[in-house]
Design a protein around this motif. Structure first.
Motif, short mmCIF file in Angstrom:
data_model
loop_
_atom_site.label_atom_id
_atom_site.label_comp_id
_atom_site.label_asym_id
_atom_site.label_seq_id
_atom_site.Cartn_x
_atom_site.Cartn_y
_atom_site.Cartn_z
N UNK A 38 62.99 52.09 -28.23
CA UNK A 38 63.65 50.92 -27.62
C UNK A 38 63.75 51.14 -26.13
N UNK A 39 64.03 50.09 -25.40
CA UNK A 39 64.19 50.18 -23.95
C UNK A 39 65.54 50.78 -23.58
N UNK A 40 65.59 51.38 -22.40
CA UNK A 40 66.83 51.84 -21.76
C UNK A 40 67.74 52.61 -22.71
N UNK A 41 67.34 53.83 -23.02
CA UNK A 41 68.09 54.60 -24.01
C UNK A 41 69.53 54.87 -23.58
N UNK A 42 69.75 55.07 -22.28
CA UNK A 42 71.11 55.33 -21.82
C UNK A 42 72.03 54.16 -22.14
N UNK A 43 71.58 52.96 -21.79
CA UNK A 43 72.40 51.78 -22.07
C UNK A 43 72.47 51.53 -23.58
N UNK A 44 71.39 51.80 -24.27
CA UNK A 44 71.34 51.62 -25.72
C UNK A 44 72.38 52.50 -26.42
N UNK A 45 72.65 53.67 -25.85
CA UNK A 45 73.59 54.61 -26.46
C UNK A 45 75.03 54.39 -25.99
N UNK A 46 75.25 53.39 -25.14
CA UNK A 46 76.63 53.03 -24.82
C UNK A 46 77.34 52.65 -26.12
N UNK A 47 78.65 52.79 -26.11
CA UNK A 47 79.39 52.40 -27.30
C UNK A 47 79.21 50.91 -27.57
N UNK A 48 79.21 50.55 -28.83
CA UNK A 48 78.99 49.16 -29.23
C UNK A 48 80.09 48.26 -28.64
N UNK A 49 79.65 47.12 -28.13
CA UNK A 49 80.60 46.17 -27.56
C UNK A 49 81.06 46.53 -26.16
N UNK A 170 86.78 56.71 -19.75
CA UNK A 170 87.81 55.67 -19.81
C UNK A 170 87.47 54.63 -20.87
N UNK A 171 86.24 54.18 -20.87
CA UNK A 171 85.84 53.15 -21.83
C UNK A 171 85.93 53.66 -23.26
N UNK A 172 85.53 54.91 -23.49
CA UNK A 172 85.66 55.50 -24.83
C UNK A 172 87.11 55.57 -25.25
N UNK A 173 87.97 56.05 -24.35
CA UNK A 173 89.39 56.21 -24.68
C UNK A 173 90.04 54.87 -25.02
N UNK A 174 89.76 53.85 -24.22
CA UNK A 174 90.37 52.54 -24.46
C UNK A 174 89.88 51.95 -25.78
#
Length: 803
Positions: A38-49, A170-174
């Motif tokens: 898939x494209x952009x693996x870094x962004x793809x592996x961001x947490x869902x939502x 921060x995003x993971x914690x929230x």
């Protein structure tokens, strides 16, 4: 046989994808090699939502690929659609294993799957995610310790520790806090590296009790547990000592380092061995390997919009077309005042060449740094800042010189020239400026705000190291031996070390052998002695002063105990080196002996009045050690007339900044709820519009551009900031006296006939009546002299006066 293309792009992250899109749009022969399906693996592996921001907002986007703030899913969908519409030649599952330059200047590219390619140019946009930073402590690889979070909804009812202070942490914690018990570990005292929106969100979550935060803390180890419900335990080092957390999971979000081995194997060099270093690249993104370009996070630019702009621009550079960088107009507006200005690139190159501390960052990082900074060209003799000012900008000397007066008479001074910097003492300590600086001939300065400079110091280890080294030298020179040369101080500087102490930590105990002295760099200390079995505070030592010289001068044991009043950092000076310096410089010995006698007399006076030490301890327990001006009320003199509150309200349009009755009292010394004007103001740490300011005299005030976000109110640990609507104009005093119109003195304007409507609220706090003659109105209005404002340095004298 290898396939041939003019441009090979490695990695389909924001920079690589944008480069491929521009190449396709321009009809260039190209291939985009991506290791994943898939494209952009870094962004793809961001947490869902995850909501992805499009900072920096001031920059326009240059790319055929769309990007605006939105969810991870919507952005990826838009990129997939753009790739298909533009017919980008992407090869998935093609992980590049080697890039080798041929003798003709072209490149041979090998992939793990056996495929090979030839290209005239290579654009590397591989990012950093292959080299995740781990905790660096025992237990970092236990099964319940992870360094990635794909879907926060997978976890429920767990106790989860998130280690990190950046956007990902921060995003993971929230996200996890919705259905888990979350603790976030911040190694520093603020979230300086995060985007504004994330800062606001995490601070609100902490304030609301949704997330627990340990500031200035770091993991010491992680242990697995064989019994109990929890999987493990984390031991933390905190300002208040050790802490233990029973946990189900640890998520480390500590960033990543460049895949150095692979990049260096391609022939690319790094400017230093620092693990955080990024490759040296030109303003056109070309590395030292001719024809090999680097864009995005690998080049030091992790922001998505910046990387996408670079991907667009690099194709134009490869084609030989001129393209103006997106930030060019902004930088030109800042730099065109530089003498001899020809272009932005020329000016930036000149700044980086002339200023050593900025040589550790890439030209692209320098562009971002200069967007936050201002260029100044003061006239000869013009004052840059004055001794005892509370400004805290950092200055780099691009050209010319400045003169620094170390004393009020101007007898002791030093000259700094091109390439040096100044202002680091106020930046680091938070205290008043220790000298007056005036411009010399041909002076060109870069002035950088505190927040931006701290962000650079925290992110580039080489910058921090250089500033620390210079700080140590200058602190020793200015405090002890301004007449000494760098060579004379060389031995002492070499043996000096930086040491940190949590509030309450002991630097040395009464009776210890004296082997060093401490110069306070940040924070403050108390000096106490045991008298009649009771610890009695004798004096208070703020940043910029020193302790421990008595035992060294007298070759005796410590006569008192030195303890950190708040979180403190000192420069520890070796005793033997210091003694040698004193022997070589008789004037220093005389100066120290005079200070010794004065300090000893003050300590004896305090010993004769042990209750004075109790008052100091009480004030420090209220956090007064970090104050610069704290309001105290003598309850034995106060007649409860409330003139102080009324005067405050009258001075500030009907809204008082003072609550006289609130706050603790000890021995008739009352600490009301009123701003202390801290040396490192908590309220200033997260102000999106930069509305929290500090006046040259030290007053922390709120400018008119406050947006009412409430971050300062949440960040203040003393409850002295509140949100209030601006009251309507008041009728005159005669209208009130004769006709009863409006409100009386000290009362907020009130019209009973007018319908109340919700109004925009903004932050309100004491500003020390900075624009009023005569000082704070609360003090001036007190009829009995019960109200005073003092600094912590005055605590001993104040305590002695209350005998």
């Amino acid at each position: 046989m290898s396939e041939r293309f003019r441009i090979a792009i490695v990695g389909s992250g924001p920079g690589g994808l944008s480069a491929a899109a521009r190449a396709a749009e321009r009809g260039e022969s190209h291939v985009l090699l991506e290791a994943e399906p898939h494209l952009s693996n870094t962004l793809y592996r961001y947490q869902k939502g995850k909501f992805v921001m499009d900072e920096p907002g001031i920059l326009p986007l240059r790319s055929p690929v769309p990007f605006k703030a939105g969810s991870r899913e919507s952005i990826l969908e838009g990129w997939d659609q753009a790739a298909a519409a533009l017919k980008i030649n992407v090869r998935h599952n093609h992980e590049v294993s080697a890039i080798k330059q041929r003798s003709d200047g072209g490149f041979d590219i090998k992939c793990v799957n056996g495929a090979s390619f030839e290209a005239q140019f290579v654009v590397m946009g591989i990012g950093l995610q292959g080299n995740i930073r781990k905790l660096g402590v025992a237990g970092e690889d236990l099964p319940f310790v992870q360094y990635q979070l794909d879907d926060p909804d997978e976890y429920e009812g767990e106790t989860i520790v998130v280690v990190g202070a950046g956007d990902a942490a921060i995003e993971n914690a929230i996200a996890l806090a919705k259905q888990n018990n979350v603790v976030i570990i911040n190694r520093r005292d603020e979230f300086a590296r995060a985007k504004k929106g994330n800062e606001t969100a995490i601070l609100k979550a902490i304030e609301d009790g949704l997330i627990e935060c340990y500031y200035n803390a770091a993991p010491e180890r992680v242990d697995a547990l064989s019994v109990g419900r929890k999987k493990g335990r984390m031991v933390l080092s905190t300002p208040n000592g050790k802490a233990q957390l029973l946990i189900d999971r640890v998520i480390g979000r500590l960033g990543a380092t460049a895949p150095r081995g692979f990049v260096e194997a391609c022939g690319v060099t790094f400017p230093s061995k620092d693990p955080a270093a990024v490759p040296a690249i030109s303003p056109q993104y070309e590395s030292n390997v001719k024809g090999l370009y680097i864009v995005g996070a690998l080049g030091g630019y992790p922001l998505i919009k910046q990387a996408m702009n670079q991907g667009y621009e690099v194709i134009e550079y490869i084609r030989g077309d001129k393209v103006e960088p997106a930030d060019e107009p902004l930088l030109k507006g800042k730099l065109d005042g530089m003498p001899g200005f020809r272009s932005v690139d020329d000016s930036l190159a000149r700044i980086q060449k002339n200023v050593r501390v900025l040589s550790h960052i890439t030209p692209l990082q320098l562009r971002e740094f200069m967007l936050d900074s201002d260029l100044r060209t003061p006239r000869p003799g013009e004052v840059v800042f004055t001794r005892n000012d509370y400004t805290n900008s950092f200055y780099s000397i691009v050209d010319g010189e400045v003169h620094i007066a170390l004393d009020t008479e101007g007898k002791q001074h030093i000259t700094l020239r091109r390439g040096e910097f100044f202002g680091e003492m106020g930046l680091i300590s938070g205290r008043r400026r220790s000298a007056t600086v005036t411009a010399g001939n041909g002076c060109v300065l870069v002035e950088t705000p505190r927040r931006s400079m701290n962000r650079l110091i925290n992110s580039v280890a080489a910058v921090k190291r250089e500033i620390d080294e210079v700080f140590i030298l200058r602190a020793i020179q200015s405090r002890f031996a301004p007449e000494a040369s760098v060579e004379q101080l060389k031995e002492m500087v070499a043996g000096a070390t930086l040491q940190k102490f949590a509030a309450g930590d002991v630097l040395f105990n009464e009776g210890d052998v004296g082997d060093c002295l401490h110069l306070v760099r940040v924070g403050s200390l108390t000096i106490s002695r045991s008298i009649g079995g009771k610890d009695v505070v004798l004096s208070y030592v703020p940043a910029g002063n020193y302790v421990g010289e008595m035992a060294l001068l007298g070759d005796s044991r410590r006569s008192a105990t030195a303890r950190a009043a708040i979180a403190t950092e000192t420069v520890r000076l070796d005793g033997d080196s210091f003694k040698k310096l004193v022997q070589r410089m008789p004037v220093l010995k005389l100066r120290l002996q005079a200070e010794y006698r004065q300090r000893a007399a003050s300590n004896l006076a305090m010993q004769a009045l042990p209750s004075g030490g109790d008052i100091i301890q009480f004030l420090l327990a209220q956090g007064a050690g970090e104050a610069t001006d704290i309001l105290l009320i003598d309850e034995s003199l106060c007649v409860r007339c409330d003139n102080c509150e009324k005067a405050c309200a009258e001075t500030h349009g009907g809204t008082s900044r003072l609550d006289r009755e609130a706050g603790p009292t000890f021995a008739s010394v009352h600490v009301p709820t009123s701003c202390r004007h801290c040396e490192h103001p908590h309220c200033m740490k997260d102000c999106p519009p930069d509305a929290l300011r500090r006046a040259p005299n030290g007053e922390v005030y709120i400018a008119d551009n406050c947006i009412g976000c409430g971050n300062c109110e949440r960040n203040c640990p003393y409850g002295v900031i509140h949100m209030a609507s601006k009251p309507p104009p008041k009728p005159g005093l005669l209208n009130w006296l004769l006709f009863g119109l409006g409100s009386g003195p000290g009362e907020a304007p009130y019209d009973p006939k007018k319908k109340k409507e919700p109004k925009e609220k903004k932050a309100v706090k004491c500003d020390m009546c900075k624009d009023e003659k005569g000082g704070p109105a609360c003090v001036r209005a007190c009829p009995t002299g019960a109200a005073i404002r003092i600094s912590p340095e005055e605590f001993p004298a104040y305590a002695q006066s209350r005998r």
